[in-house]
Design an enzyme around this catalytic site. Structure first.
Site, PDB file in Angstrom:
ATOM      1  N   SER A  45      -0.594  -0.416  -0.226  1.00  0.00           N
ATOM      2  CA  SER A  45       0.158  -0.902  -1.383  1.00  0.00           C
ATOM      3  C   SER A  45       0.501  -2.361  -1.150  1.00  0.00           C
ATOM      4  O   SER A  45       0.946  -2.743  -0.053  1.00  0.00           O
ATOM      5  CB  SER A  45       1.440  -0.089  -1.571  1.00  0.00           C
ATOM      6  OG  SER A  45       2.145  -0.509  -2.724  1.00  0.00           O
ATOM      7  N   GLU A  46       0.291  -3.192  -2.168  1.00  0.00           N
ATOM      8  CA  GLU A  46       0.409  -4.631  -1.964  1.00  0.00           C
ATOM      9  C   GLU A  46       1.827  -5.108  -1.667  1.00  0.00           C
ATOM     10  O   GLU A  46       2.020  -6.244  -1.221  1.00  0.00           O
ATOM     11  CB  GLU A  46      -0.178  -5.414  -3.155  1.00  0.00           C
ATOM     12  CG  GLU A  46       0.423  -5.105  -4.495  1.00  0.00           C
ATOM     13  CD  GLU A  46      -0.349  -4.050  -5.261  1.00  0.00           C
ATOM     14  OE1 GLU A  46      -0.436  -4.170  -6.486  1.00  0.00           O
ATOM     15  OE2 GLU A  46      -0.846  -3.080  -4.635  1.00  0.00           O
ATOM     16  N   ASN A  47       2.826  -4.238  -1.877  1.00  0.00           N
ATOM     17  CA  ASN A  47       4.179  -4.650  -1.509  1.00  0.00           C
ATOM     18  C   ASN A  47       4.507  -4.365  -0.042  1.00  0.00           C
ATOM     19  O   ASN A  47       5.638  -4.545   0.394  1.00  0.00           O
ATOM     20  CB  ASN A  47       5.223  -3.985  -2.420  1.00  0.00           C
ATOM     21  CG  ASN A  47       5.230  -2.470  -2.317  1.00  0.00           C
ATOM     22  OD1 ASN A  47       4.191  -1.847  -2.140  1.00  0.00           O
ATOM     23  ND2 ASN A  47       6.400  -1.872  -2.443  1.00  0.00           N
TER      24      ASN A  47
END
Length: 222
Positions: A45-47
C-alpha cells in the site's frame, strides 16, 4: 456471478506466487479473494505497508488504514515505513503488478482514471507513480460506463494518469493485451461474440490468432 466478481476472478489468474502487488480501491480489492490456493502474494500500500490484509472486524486497530483510508490489518512478518520509502519501492520497479480501475483506456495504452473535470476528486493519490513504476499494469473495469458509453477508446478524452502504461485490460466481456503497440483481443467472455465486443468498444483492436474463452470456473450469469 456479478460482473465485478467475474473481472476480479480473471485478474487473480494473472498474479504469481511471491508477487508484490498493489490493489487499487474499489473493484481491484476483490482480487485478493480469488487467488489460486498455490499463489501467495504480498500486498503493498502506497501509504507505507508491505503485507496488508483485511482488518480484524471484531477488534480493528484504529491506527491501521490502507491508502484509501479504509481499516486494514497487517500479516505476521509485514512491515510499515514512511511514504518516501514506499514510493521508492514503487518508482524503483519493485512492485510486480498493480491492479486499478479506469475511467478510460485508449488503444495506445493511455490511462485516465483519476478525475472527471467539474467533479470533486480527492487527488491523484499514488496512481501516477504506480502505473509508471509497476512492472505490470492491469486495468480492471466494467466494459462500459453506466450510461452505456465506451470506456475503451481510440483516444482518451479525460485528463491522463499516464501515457502508454497499460499492460492489459480485463472487463466482464473481454481481455485485451497491448502487444507491439497494438490493442489485441485475447479472450472473450462465455457467450459474448466478437461482434458484441466490437459494438461496445470504440477503440480499434486486432484479434489474437489464439483467441480463447475466459475461464474463471463459473459463468457470468450463474
Amino acid at each position: 456471478m456479478s460482473p465485478k466478481e467475474f473481472i476480479a476472478r480473471r485478474v487473480a489468474q494473472e498474479l504469481k506466487d511471491g508477487d508484490i502487488v498493489n490493489l487499487g480501491i474499489g473493484l481491484p480489492t476483490l482480487v485478493a479473494h480469488y487467488l489460486p490456493d498455490d499463489v501467495d502474494i504480498v500486498l503493498q500500500s502506497e501509504n507505507g505497508f508491505l503485507g496488508i490484509c483485511p482488518a480484524d472486524e471484531a477488534n480493528p486497530d484504529p491506527d491501521l488504514a490502507n491508502a484509501g483510508g479504509q481499516p486494514c490489518g497487517i500479516i505476521s512478518g509485514g512491515s510499515t515505513f514512511d511514504s518516501s520509502f514506499s514510493f521508492a519501492l514503487i518508482r524503483g520497479g519493485h512492485v510486480d503488478a498493480c491492479v486499478l480501475g479506469g475511467l478510460e483506456v485508449d488503444q495506445k495504452g493511455n490511462l485516465a482514471n483519476w478525475m472527471i473535470p467539474g467533479k470533486m476528486v480527492p487527488g491523484m493519490g499514488g496512481a501516477m507513480d504506480l502505473v509508471t513504476g509497476a512492472r505490470k499494469v492491469i486495468v480492471a473495469m466494467e466494459h462500459n460506463a453506466k450510461n452505456g458509453a465506451a470506456k475503451i477508446l481510440k483516444q482518451c478524452a479525460l485528463p491522463l494518469t499516464a501515457e502508454n502504461c497499460v499492460s492489459m485490460i480485463v472487463t466482464e466481456l473481454a481481455v485485451f493485451r497491448f502487444k507491439d503497440g497494438k490493442l489485441v483481443l485475447t479472450e472473450h467472455a462465455p457467450g459474448v461474440s466478437i461482434e458484441a465486443i466490437t459494438a461496445r468498444t470504440d477503440a480499434e483492436f486486432v484479434i489474437d490468432e489464439q483467441l480463447k474463452q475466459i475461464a474463471v470456473g463459473e459463468s457470468l450469469t450463474a
